[in-house]
Design a protein around this motif. Sequence first.
Motif, PDB file in Angstrom:
ATOM      1  N   GLY A 105      28.675  -7.909  -5.730  1.00  0.00           N
ATOM      2  CA  GLY A 105      28.357  -9.207  -5.152  1.00  0.00           C
ATOM      3  C   GLY A 105      28.217  -9.256  -3.654  1.00  0.00           C
ATOM      4  N   CYS A 106      28.086  -8.099  -2.981  1.00  0.00           N
ATOM      5  CA  CYS A 106      27.892  -8.103  -1.525  1.00  0.00           C
ATOM      6  C   CYS A 106      26.491  -8.626  -1.186  1.00  0.00           C
ATOM      7  CB  CYS A 106      28.054  -6.699  -0.950  1.00  0.00           C
ATOM      8  SG  CYS A 106      29.774  -6.199  -0.780  1.00  0.00           S
ATOM      9  N   ASP A 107      26.384  -9.307  -0.081  1.00  0.00           N
ATOM     10  CA  ASP A 107      25.097  -9.841   0.361  1.00  0.00           C
ATOM     11  C   ASP A 107      24.309  -8.845   1.205  1.00  0.00           C
ATOM     12  OD1 ASP A 107      25.451 -12.686  -0.592  1.00  0.00           O
ATOM     13  OD2 ASP A 107      27.194 -12.521   0.740  1.00  0.00           O
ATOM     14  N   TYR A 108      25.046  -8.018   1.971  1.00  0.00           N
ATOM     15  CA  TYR A 108      24.399  -7.082   2.894  1.00  0.00           C
ATOM     16  C   TYR A 108      25.114  -5.735   2.822  1.00  0.00           C
ATOM     17  CZ  TYR A 108      22.759 -11.539   4.772  1.00  0.00           C
ATOM     18  OH  TYR A 108      22.226 -12.793   4.902  1.00  0.00           O
ATOM     19  N   LEU A 109      24.364  -4.672   3.124  1.00  0.00           N
ATOM     20  CA  LEU A 109      24.901  -3.310   3.113  1.00  0.00           C
ATOM     21  C   LEU A 109      24.582  -2.634   4.443  1.00  0.00           C
ATOM     22  CD1 LEU A 109      23.656  -2.237  -0.448  1.00  0.00           C
ATOM     23  CD2 LEU A 109      25.891  -3.224   0.151  1.00  0.00           C
ATOM     24  N   GLN A 110      25.541  -1.835   4.918  1.00  0.00           N
ATOM     25  CA  GLN A 110      25.351  -1.135   6.196  1.00  0.00           C
ATOM     26  C   GLN A 110      25.996   0.236   6.101  1.00  0.00           C
ATOM     27  OE1 GLN A 110      27.022  -3.218   9.573  1.00  0.00           O
ATOM     28  NE2 GLN A 110      26.885  -1.457  10.936  1.00  0.00           N
ATOM     29  N   GLY A 111      25.308   1.265   6.564  1.00  0.00           N
ATOM     30  CA  GLY A 111      25.889   2.601   6.545  1.00  0.00           C
ATOM     31  C   GLY A 111      24.842   3.668   6.765  1.00  0.00           C
ATOM     32  N   TYR A 112      25.301   4.932   6.795  1.00  0.00           N
ATOM     33  CA  TYR A 112      24.411   6.060   7.080  1.00  0.00           C
ATOM     34  C   TYR A 112      23.337   6.239   6.012  1.00  0.00           C
ATOM     35  CZ  TYR A 112      27.334   7.759  10.929  1.00  0.00           C
ATOM     36  OH  TYR A 112      27.999   7.903  12.113  1.00  0.00           O
ATOM     37  N   HIS A 113      23.546   5.700   4.813  1.00  0.00           N
ATOM     38  CA  HIS A 113      22.537   5.827   3.768  1.00  0.00           C
ATOM     39  C   HIS A 113      21.223   5.156   4.195  1.00  0.00           C
ATOM     40  CE1 HIS A 113      20.880   6.376  -0.210  1.00  0.00           C
ATOM     41  NE2 HIS A 113      20.743   5.063  -0.417  1.00  0.00           N
ATOM     42  N   PHE A 114      21.334   4.142   5.008  1.00  0.00           N
ATOM     43  CA  PHE A 114      20.154   3.426   5.482  1.00  0.00           C
ATOM     44  C   PHE A 114      19.768   3.814   6.911  1.00  0.00           C
ATOM     45  CE2 PHE A 114      22.465   0.540   2.575  1.00  0.00           C
ATOM     46  CZ  PHE A 114      21.578   0.583   1.514  1.00  0.00           C
ATOM     47  N   GLY A 115      20.676   4.426   7.614  1.00  0.00           N
ATOM     48  CA  GLY A 115      20.358   4.842   8.974  1.00  0.00           C
ATOM     49  C   GLY A 115      21.585   4.911   9.857  1.00  0.00           C
ATOM     50  N   LYS A 116      21.669   5.961  10.652  1.00  0.00           N
ATOM     51  CA  LYS A 116      22.721   6.072  11.655  1.00  0.00           C
ATOM     52  C   LYS A 116      22.359   5.194  12.855  1.00  0.00           C
ATOM     53  CE  LYS A 116      24.038  10.815  10.432  1.00  0.00           C
ATOM     54  NZ  LYS A 116      24.238  12.194  10.939  1.00  0.00           N
ATOM     55  N   PRO A 117      23.332   4.920  13.740  1.00  0.00           N
ATOM     56  CA  PRO A 117      22.999   4.190  14.970  1.00  0.00           C
ATOM     57  C   PRO A 117      21.908   4.945  15.738  1.00  0.00           C
ATOM     58  CG  PRO A 117      25.370   4.251  14.676  1.00  0.00           C
ATOM     59  CD  PRO A 117      24.789   5.159  13.633  1.00  0.00           C
ATOM     60  N   MET A 118      20.895   4.224  16.204  1.00  0.00           N
ATOM     61  CA  MET A 118      19.746   4.874  16.849  1.00  0.00           C
ATOM     62  C   MET A 118      19.244   4.015  18.006  1.00  0.00           C
ATOM     63  SD  MET A 118      17.042   4.051  13.767  1.00  0.00           S
ATOM     64  CE  MET A 118      18.299   4.215  12.488  1.00  0.00           C
ATOM     65  N   ARG A 119      18.469   4.649  18.870  1.00  0.00           N
ATOM     66  CA  ARG A 119      17.856   3.915  19.975  1.00  0.00           C
ATOM     67  C   ARG A 119      16.808   2.937  19.442  1.00  0.00           C
ATOM     68  NH1 ARG A 119      18.584   6.224  25.134  1.00  0.00           N
ATOM     69  NH2 ARG A 119      19.612   8.283  25.106  1.00  0.00           N
ATOM     70  N   ALA A 120      16.462   1.965  20.266  1.00  0.00           N
ATOM     71  CA  ALA A 120      15.473   0.958  19.865  1.00  0.00           C
ATOM     72  C   ALA A 120      14.146   1.619  19.514  1.00  0.00           C
ATOM     73  CB  ALA A 120      15.287  -0.062  20.982  1.00  0.00           C
ATOM     74  N   GLU A 121      13.750   2.666  20.262  1.00  0.00           N
ATOM     75  CA  GLU A 121      12.481   3.330  20.006  1.00  0.00           C
ATOM     76  C   GLU A 121      12.486   4.004  18.628  1.00  0.00           C
ATOM     77  OE1 GLU A 121      14.498   4.175  22.564  1.00  0.00           O
ATOM     78  OE2 GLU A 121      13.597   3.015  24.207  1.00  0.00           O
ATOM     79  N   GLU A 122      13.628   4.619  18.270  1.00  0.00           N
ATOM     80  CA  GLU A 122      13.731   5.284  16.972  1.00  0.00           C
ATOM     81  C   GLU A 122      13.701   4.261  15.836  1.00  0.00           C
ATOM     82  OE1 GLU A 122      16.542   9.088  17.728  1.00  0.00           O
ATOM     83  OE2 GLU A 122      17.439   7.163  18.305  1.00  0.00           O
ATOM     84  N   LEU A 123      14.366   3.128  16.048  1.00  0.00           N
ATOM     85  CA  LEU A 123      14.357   2.082  15.030  1.00  0.00           C
ATOM     86  C   LEU A 123      12.943   1.538  14.826  1.00  0.00           C
ATOM     87  CD1 LEU A 123      15.830   0.218  13.070  1.00  0.00           C
ATOM     88  CD2 LEU A 123      16.341  -1.308  15.007  1.00  0.00           C
TER      89      LEU A 123
END
Length: 613
Positions: free
Chosen positions: A570-588
């Motif tokens: 029942g979570c609304d949002y997911l966050q983690g390395y499976h979707f992406g590590k922290p990155m610079r704006a250009e990489e995003l």
Amino acid sequence: MIPTQIRDQVSDKCTEGLVLALACDDDGAIMELKWCNKAFTKITGYAQAEVIGQRGTILIGHEMEQGKHLHIIEKLMNWEQFTVKVQNNGKDGGLYWQQMTWVPLSNADNGSRWWLCSIVRLMDEPRAVPSQDPTKVKAPSIELIQELNQQIQSLEKENTQLHALARSATRESNEDALTGLSNRRHFEVEFRSWVAAMKDGGPSFAVIYIDVDRFKTVNDTLGHDAGDSLLNSVAETLRDLTDETDLVARIGGDEFVILKPLGDSALNISGLADEIVQRTQIPFGFEDKTVTVSASVGVAITDAKMDNPEQVVADADTALYHAKTHGKGRWSFFTEEMHANLIATKRLSSDLLLACERGEFVPFFQPVIDVATGKISSAEVLVRWAHPVRGLLAPVEFLDAAADIGVLRRIDEIVFSKLCDALADLDQSGFSIPSVAVNTSAERLTDSLLIHDIQRSGIDPGRLTIEILESVFIERMTDAFRWTLDQLDELGVTIAIDDFGTGHASIQGLLQIKPSILKIDRQFVQPAVEDKTSEALVGSIISIGTSLGMRIVAEGIETEEHALVLNAMGCDYLQGYHFGKPMRAEELCVLLKENKGQFWKPQKPESLAYTRT
């Protein structure tokens, strides 16, 4: 309206040196000179080009009396208007007397704070006394001699009285008014004397630094009379545990220090430190109330072979800090490892100040995915320090040091500025992020200027989420904290509770904060796939959040299985390395173009093997 020509003549012909300086909001003693008139350049010898952009320290000559210098800094830090007469150096190094007047100013439009400093050069040359012809000087009469003798006797009597008053004043000036121990001034004089004696062949000695733990709690809960009583109790304990040859001083607030000759062994020093810790753990009673306190103690020992024996007081203070950070109510000896850590901390602090000037802090983005669509719904902004030598540094490596030296706000300003530019670039790319979430420190959440900085950053408040650590709102539910939350809500900023589950917050606490988003800490999310206990705990957190109308974010999603299970729960949002590590704006931006904003193929919870109980 005053004609421009008349206004310019006033500035040019004014004989009083004037300077305008833009001050730091947090510390009035930190400023940058922005303007000066011609009289200032004539008095000091500095050209206008040499002044503009300089720090306020250019106004303080290297030979100014230290006491006057510290007096000026204290007044500036407290934003006080004041006038002082000092002997100062001009650009050429020459000394002259001047009168400085400092007046604080403020700009109502943007909240900036300024200083107006006026300088008047004073006549410091003694007047010449005309010489007399000795042949024309008349011999004094007998009556005049008798009168002078009477005046001499009277002055001798007054001189005796003044000597007695001076001795009394010296004794009082050396004593702490509350405890009767030596005060800071007397300690500093005696310490220099002990060091000089040691260098001349005298004994080595120990410096024992004592700080009363939880003293502020006593003051806040029982009152200042109780605090004074506690300090007197500690002073009496230190008197009882020390010898007549030792020096015991209260050097400020709840801080005490002991100078003790080393003798044949350091065991008597460690024994004394241990006794102080044990004796101060006895419950302290005041009137009909009782509170338990403790003391932390740092010990350092001098040696005549040391390059800088005067450093030993700072070493003892470092050992005291080590004792406090490792649990309080204990004592620590100063070690070379502490010294190395201190040097590293000082170097880090120096690098941080340079980094603030150079704007070396960079926002990184980690995607947050909407489980209903699989698209990016927001991004958490994580600061990184682009250190010129050590490379990219994570917050854990520098934020504590930044808080200690008071530059957290400056780092926020740099990140907000770059964040605004990054969002504009993302918007132009066609793959804009609906919102961004920024972690905010405990110090900033009680800083009234946080609201001002958000408004000045140019970021749309409706696009901003402020993440608050659960441990922070448990500890900081103060009026200032509550005011900040109300102001954020009024701006339209979203509030999220981060790392929920780690700080044992109550439901009542959540009701007080009223966050829109609840983020479940990764340490609960990751084992939920295999561990039934963790799974049940995560399920309970989701139930609490949804029942209170909050949206739920699961952090630490590292595998597809994590995503599927947390989606089913029942979570609304997911966050983690499976979707992406922290990155610079250009990489995003590149990643968004590659996947067209689609990070995950959503699945309905009922289609999954996991069923929520």
